[in-house]
Structure formats: C-alpha cells, structure tokens
Design a protein around this motif. Structure first.
Motif, PDB file in Angstrom:
ATOM      1  N   ALA A   1       0.786  -0.968  -0.060  1.00 21.27           N
ATOM      2  CA  ALA A   1      -0.210  -0.013  -0.051  1.00 21.27           C
ATOM      3  C   ALA A   1       0.986   1.167   0.017  1.00 21.27           C
ATOM      4  O   ALA A   1       0.359   2.350  -0.447  1.00 21.27           O
ATOM      5  N   ALA A   2       1.958   1.318   0.629  1.00 23.99           N
ATOM      6  CA  ALA A   2       3.121   2.210   0.731  1.00 23.99           C
ATOM      7  C   ALA A   2       3.571   2.519  -0.723  1.00 23.99           C
ATOM      8  O   ALA A   2       3.997   3.569  -1.047  1.00 23.99           O
ATOM      9  N   THR A   3       4.044   1.329  -1.200  1.00 25.35           N
ATOM     10  CA  THR A   3       4.963   1.341  -2.328  1.00 25.35           C
ATOM     11  C   THR A   3       4.188   1.469  -3.767  1.00 25.35           C
ATOM     12  O   THR A   3       4.589   2.344  -4.772  1.00 25.35           O
ATOM     13  N   VAL A   4       2.942   1.005  -3.923  1.00 26.33           N
ATOM     14  CA  VAL A   4       2.050   1.010  -4.985  1.00 26.33           C
ATOM     15  C   VAL A   4       1.263   2.490  -4.850  1.00 26.33           C
ATOM     16  O   VAL A   4       0.313   2.737  -4.334  1.00 26.33           O
TER      17      VAL A   4
ATOM     18  N   ALA B   1      10.378  12.572   6.446  1.00 26.57           N
ATOM     19  CA  ALA B   1      10.212  12.064   5.116  1.00 26.57           C
ATOM     20  C   ALA B   1       8.693  11.529   4.755  1.00 26.57           C
ATOM     21  O   ALA B   1       8.277  11.794   3.974  1.00 26.57           O
ATOM     22  N   ALA B   2       8.214  10.982   5.979  1.00 24.83           N
ATOM     23  CA  ALA B   2       6.839  10.426   5.818  1.00 24.83           C
ATOM     24  C   ALA B   2       5.780  11.552   5.274  1.00 24.83           C
ATOM     25  O   ALA B   2       4.978  11.460   4.398  1.00 24.83           O
ATOM     26  N   PHE B   3       6.092  12.860   5.659  1.00 25.58           N
ATOM     27  CA  PHE B   3       5.145  13.965   5.430  1.00 25.58           C
ATOM     28  C   PHE B   3       5.451  14.214   3.763  1.00 25.58           C
ATOM     29  O   PHE B   3       4.679  15.136   3.334  1.00 25.58           O
ATOM     30  N   GLY B   4       6.660  13.890   3.384  1.00 27.49           N
ATOM     31  CA  GLY B   4       6.902  14.254   1.868  1.00 27.49           C
ATOM     32  C   GLY B   4       6.500  13.111   1.170  1.00 27.49           C
ATOM     33  O   GLY B   4       5.690  13.360   0.274  1.00 27.49           O
ATOM     34  N   ILE B   5       7.078  12.145   0.926  1.00 33.49           N
ATOM     35  CA  ILE B   5       6.819  10.995  -0.099  1.00 33.49           C
ATOM     36  C   ILE B   5       5.452  10.414   0.456  1.00 33.49           C
ATOM     37  O   ILE B   5       4.728  10.074  -0.563  1.00 33.49           O
ATOM     38  N   GLY B   6       5.086  10.397   1.669  1.00 32.18           N
ATOM     39  CA  GLY B   6       3.972   9.568   1.906  1.00 32.18           C
ATOM     40  C   GLY B   6       2.660  10.365   2.191  1.00 32.18           C
ATOM     41  O   GLY B   6       1.617   9.685   2.298  1.00 32.18           O
TER      42      GLY B   6
ATOM     43  N   SER C   1      -0.390   3.792   5.067  1.00 33.78           N
ATOM     44  CA  SER C   1       0.811   2.923   5.286  1.00 33.78           C
ATOM     45  C   SER C   1       1.950   3.867   5.685  1.00 33.78           C
ATOM     46  O   SER C   1       2.486   3.565   6.900  1.00 33.78           O
ATOM     47  N   TRP C   2       2.111   5.097   5.037  1.00 37.36           N
ATOM     48  CA  TRP C   2       3.230   5.920   5.603  1.00 37.36           C
ATOM     49  C   TRP C   2       2.791   6.580   6.901  1.00 37.36           C
ATOM     50  O   TRP C   2       3.606   6.955   7.528  1.00 37.36           O
ATOM     51  N   SER C   3       1.498   6.755   7.297  1.00 40.19           N
ATOM     52  CA  SER C   3       1.296   7.345   8.529  1.00 40.19           C
ATOM     53  C   SER C   3       1.632   6.622   9.306  1.00 40.19           C
ATOM     54  O   SER C   3       2.267   6.842  10.633  1.00 40.19           O
TER      55      SER C   3
ATOM     56  N   TYR D   1       4.271   4.057   9.107  1.00 43.56           N
ATOM     57  CA  TYR D   1       5.830   4.205   9.160  1.00 43.56           C
ATOM     58  C   TYR D   1       6.262   5.447  10.010  1.00 43.56           C
ATOM     59  O   TYR D   1       7.137   5.596  10.785  1.00 43.56           O
ATOM     60  N   GLY D   2       5.925   6.811   9.419  1.00 43.12           N
ATOM     61  CA  GLY D   2       6.200   7.952  10.251  1.00 43.12           C
ATOM     62  C   GLY D   2       5.985   7.686  12.013  1.00 43.12           C
ATOM     63  O   GLY D   2       6.806   8.592  12.727  1.00 43.12           O
ATOM     64  N   GLU D   3       4.641   7.379  12.161  1.00 44.74           N
ATOM     65  CA  GLU D   3       4.118   7.185  13.713  1.00 44.74           C
ATOM     66  C   GLU D   3       5.138   6.310  14.196  1.00 44.74           C
ATOM     67  O   GLU D   3       5.517   6.688  15.540  1.00 44.74           O
ATOM     68  N   ARG D   4       5.625   5.317  13.855  1.00 42.40           N
ATOM     69  CA  ARG D   4       6.647   4.291  14.336  1.00 42.40           C
ATOM     70  C   ARG D   4       8.060   4.980  14.422  1.00 42.40           C
ATOM     71  O   ARG D   4       8.658   4.910  15.526  1.00 42.40           O
ATOM     72  N   CYS D   5       8.264   5.720  13.581  1.00 40.53           N
ATOM     73  CA  CYS D   5       9.781   6.647  13.805  1.00 40.53           C
ATOM     74  C   CYS D   5       9.599   7.592  14.786  1.00 40.53           C
ATOM     75  O   CYS D   5      10.601   7.833  15.602  1.00 40.53           O
ATOM     76  N   ALA D   6       8.380   8.280  14.762  1.00 41.61           N
ATOM     77  CA  ALA D   6       8.261   9.237  15.935  1.00 41.61           C
ATOM     78  C   ALA D   6       8.300   8.509  17.207  1.00 41.61           C
ATOM     79  O   ALA D   6       8.690   9.265  18.294  1.00 41.61           O
ATOM     80  N   GLU D   7       7.345   7.283  17.352  1.00 35.62           N
ATOM     81  CA  GLU D   7       7.402   6.779  18.728  1.00 35.62           C
ATOM     82  C   GLU D   7       8.868   6.220  19.357  1.00 35.62           C
ATOM     83  O   GLU D   7       9.200   6.531  20.270  1.00 35.62           O
ATOM     84  N   TYR D   8       9.898   6.157  18.307  1.00 34.00           N
ATOM     85  CA  TYR D   8      11.214   5.736  18.653  1.00 34.00           C
ATOM     86  C   TYR D   8      11.737   6.648  19.454  1.00 34.00           C
ATOM     87  O   TYR D   8      12.640   6.697  20.180  1.00 34.00           O
ATOM     88  N   LEU D   9      11.527   7.919  18.666  1.00 33.78           N
ATOM     89  CA  LEU D   9      12.202   9.243  19.144  1.00 33.78           C
ATOM     90  C   LEU D   9      11.560   9.791  20.468  1.00 33.78           C
ATOM     91  O   LEU D   9      12.454  10.330  21.366  1.00 33.78           O
ATOM     92  N   MET D  10      10.263   9.726  20.770  1.00 34.28           N
ATOM     93  CA  MET D  10       9.707  10.417  21.567  1.00 34.28           C
ATOM     94  C   MET D  10       8.592   9.519  22.429  1.00 34.28           C
ATOM     95  O   MET D  10       7.746  10.201  23.058  1.00 34.28           O
ATOM     96  N   SER D  11       8.470   8.117  22.254  1.00 37.62           N
ATOM     97  CA  SER D  11       7.678   7.268  23.154  1.00 37.62           C
ATOM     98  C   SER D  11       6.321   7.264  22.642  1.00 37.62           C
ATOM     99  O   SER D  11       6.031   8.274  21.742  1.00 37.62           O
TER     100      SER D  11
END
Length: 450
Positions: A73-76, A159-164, A369-371, A373-383
């Motif tokens: 869903a993220a790539t197509v 990047a999620a806000f750009g590509i996704g 899907s990119w929401s 991805y970005g959410e997981r990256c943000a969680e890693y940074l800030m819980s």
C-alpha cells in the motif's frame, strides 16, 4: 518558487549522485550474491508462503499477508503512475531497464530488511510489535550506533510527510481535477476524513483496509494495461527493444521529448525504482515487523515479493502502455502522460478516468501506510505519547498537500531528497548486519523448511 526548486534540485542531485547510486546498487548486488540469488530462486516459494500467510495465530499484530499488503500500500502509489512517466520523459525508455535492475537486486535488499526487522523487533508499552531500521541498528549494532538509529527515525518521521503525505495528496488532487474537475480543497477535505477514519484505528485497521483495496486495484490496473498491450501487440516487441537499446545508448531527441543520456537513464531509473518500491529505504520493514510470525526468514520471503509486484509487474505495465501508444514523445510528463497513454490505448477518454481512479486509490493506501511508518519513527524518538499528536498533524498535512497541486514537481523533488536521507543509515546497517541475516537464512534452509 523557482529558487526553491533550484536549491532542492541541486540538493537532490547531490543526494542521488554517484556515491548514493554506488551504495544503493552495491548493497543490493552484495546481498544478492551473498544470498546466492535466493530471491530469484525462491520466488515461487515466496508466493506460496504469501498465500499461507493470509491467516496466522503466531506472535504479532497482523497476518504476514496483511503485512505485505500494508507495505505494498505504501509502495504502490504515484511512483507507479506518475513516477514511471517522469522517468520515461527525462531518462528515456532506457530508464525502465535500470528500474528493472534496481528491482531485481532490490528484492535481496527487501528480504534482508524484513529478516532483520522481525529478528530485532520489540514490544512497546501498549503491546504493539515495533521494529524497523532504528531497532535493528540499536539492537543489532549496539548502543554506540544509536545516533545512526536516531538519524533514520528522524529522517523517517519527516520524510513520511513528503513521500507519504504531501506527494500522495498532491497527486490525488491533480488527478481528480484533471478527470472530474473537482476542486483541490474539496479533495483535501474528503481525503482528511477518510484517512482519519482508518489511521486512528491503528495498524490492524490499516492492514485490513490495505488487504481489501490493494489486490483489487492492482488486478484492475494490470488487467486494463494488459488489454491495451494486447490491442497493440504488433508494436510490443519494439517497446522492449527500445528499453534495452536506450539503456546502453541513450535516447535522441524526438518531437517534444527533451532527449536523454545514459547517465540520466540510470539516475532516473534507479531513483524512480527506489521511489516506487522503496527497497533500501528501510520503510517496508517497519510494516513487516508487525507480522504474526515466529520466522524472520519466512517473512523475508514474503517481503521480497513487494518489490517484484510493485516494479517488475505494475511499473512495467505503466511503462509499456506509454511506449506502445507512442505518447512518450509528445512532451507530457507525470500522471498526465500516463492518462494520455491510457486514453490513446483505449481510444476513449475513459482512460483518463481509469488513471485518475487508480492514482486516487493507490495514493489513498500509501497515505495510510506511511502514516504508520512515520508514527513508528516518531514513537522511537519520543515514546508512545507522540502517537495521537502525530496522527492529528498527519491528517492536517493532507489538506496542505492537496492544495499544492500546482507545485507537484517541487514536492516530488523534495521527496527524492528525503528518500536518500532515509536510505543511507539503513544501507549501512544492512551491510554491517548482513552476517546475522545470512546466519538466520542458513539456519532456516538447513532446517529443510523449504
């Protein structure tokens, strides 16, 4: 805006220069060789695992099939429709050959990403299974590499806000205006409402939505493309000849076409290939880390199919339709070129409607899907406390993306730059951790699971 475009173009050209191409292709080639071409040898086995993975009672959040559909869903998305057309316009038919090569070696990259993602995943305080490059960098390479993990997560969250987000909302608004003359702001509001309904349901709702929409739209898009190719079967062989020949000789200027060199063919073929299938970027393993599986290697087999389906099948369909209809020399680019090709192929304006609807659904699922991805990256940074604010910001940015439909090229150039920034930490990690991936693979194969 012109000065911004020039700055972003310069930064993008630097990011996608010889060093990045060498790192990206070199990593893929290295992993392909070390795996003894496993992705190509085990392609059929991968599809069998995918079919079996529709349901699973093993540890995880979503079935293996759902994880692949979330990744797909993220790539197509716009890369398959607008991106392929842009690659053809700037890089010539030869760009498609290099897109294929990027995908074939990218299968080994995607396989490795998923194996490491499942192997090094964690469970967060809310019970979610989380993983991806930031986790296999920190847990696999050690705490001293945490800075690299943080860099990936930071680039990924932005990047999620750009590509996704912006690129996808931008493309949907443009397609809706082109095909149905729908106001961009209206498209933005509707997208915000629909995406919000799914995103706030978490990865399980995202996976269910992707599992329902992605296969349906992919089959319909491929089916219409095949019909156009059958109608133009007499010129189809020539299209393949053009792709192969132009890959090594470049393309001369024809009609409104600006001309392309071998370097442009390689650069845009590789860049568009990565933009479309995301092999090496480190985004897909975030989805595969949530799979209900106890076998990293099995999920790796499922994951590598994403690159094959996205680029070798769907992107190829778009490229061949554009080539056999002959519209690639008329001076159009992006989704407009693809819409023109489908209209020409079907001898009807209905082709533009098909492209618009396909683009809308593909981009819609990419936004979902990119929401994640970005959410997981943000969680890693800030819980986990950042999850709700991130989702709210995600929804608001969709409207901004839709309203920027006059600046699609600017957003696309920015997305290319952000792709590169994500890829660098991930590719370094894949190279450093490749012995772990190879050991897991060998243990699985020696256990005669195949």
């Amino acid at each position: 805006m012109e000065s911004i475009n020039q700055f972003l173009s310069s930064a993008g050209a630097l990011a996608w220069g010889p060093v990045m191409l060498a790192l990206l292709l070199g990593t893929g080639i290295y992993l392909t060789i070390r795996l003894k071409f496993l992705p190509l040898r085990h392609l059929g086995y991968g599809f069998r695992l995918l079919w079996k993975g529709r349901h699973s009672k093993q540890e995880g959040d979503i079935p293996p099939f759902g994880a692949l559909m979330t990744a797909l869903a993220a790539t197509v998305g716009t890369g398959n429709i607008a991106g392929v057309a842009t690659a053809l316009f700037i890089g010539g038919p030869g760009a498609i050959f290099w897109m294929w090569m990027t995908a074939l070696i990218g299968m080994a990259t995607k396989y490795s990403e998923a194996v490491l993602a499942v192997h090094y995943r964690e469970t967060d305080v809310d019970g979610r299974h989380v993983g991806g490059p930031m986790y296999y960098i920190e847990n696999g390479m050690g705490k001293k590499w945490k800075g690299l993990a943080v860099a990936f997560a930071l680039f990924g969250a932005i990047a999620a806000f750009g590509i996704g987000n912006l690129v996808q909302a931008n493309a949907v608004a443009g397609a809706m205006t082109e095909a149905f003359s729908i106001n961009n702001q209206l498209t933005g509001v509707v997208l915000m409402l629909l995406i919000g309904l799914v995103v706030f349901g978490g990865v399980k709702r995202i996976a269910k939505t992707a599992t329902a929409l992605v296969p349906l739209m992919a089959v319909l898009y491929i089916g219409v493309s095949l019909w156009i190719l059958i109608l133009n079967i007499d010129v189809l062989p020539n299209a393949f000849v053009m792709i192969i020949d132009s890959a090594f000789s470049g393309s001369a200027a024809v009609g409104g076409f600006a001309g392309a060199s071998i370097i442009l063919a390689i650069q845009f073929g590789v860049a568009r290939g990565v933009f479309s299938n995301e092999a090496g970027m480190g985004s897909a393993p975030i989805a595969h880390a949530a799979a209900k599986t106890n076998s990293p290697v099995q999920q790796g087999h499922v994951a590598m199919l994403g690159t094959f389906i996205d680029t070798i099948i769907i992107c190829t369909m778009t490229a061949l339709v554009i080539l056999v209809t002959g519209v690639w020399t008329l001076g159009e680019t992006g989704s407009v070129l693809t819409a023109h090709a489908f209209s020409q192929g079907l001898d009807s304006n209905f082709g533009a409607v098909i492209v618009a609807l396909s683009l809308a659904v593909f981009a819609f699922t990419t936004l979902l899907s990119w929401s994640y991805y970005g959410e997981r990256c943000a969680e890693y940074l800030m819980s986990t406390k950042v999850i709700t604010p991130y989702r709210v910001l995600w929804i608001l940015m969709i409207f901004a993306g839709a309203a920027l439909s006059d600046y699609f090229n600017t957003v696309l150039i920015l997305a290319d730059l952000l792709n590169a920034l994500m890829a660098i930490p991930n590719l370094i990690a894949l190279l450093v951790l490749s012995p772990v991936m190879l050991k897991l693979t060998k243990a699985y194969l020696d256990g005669d699971h195949k």
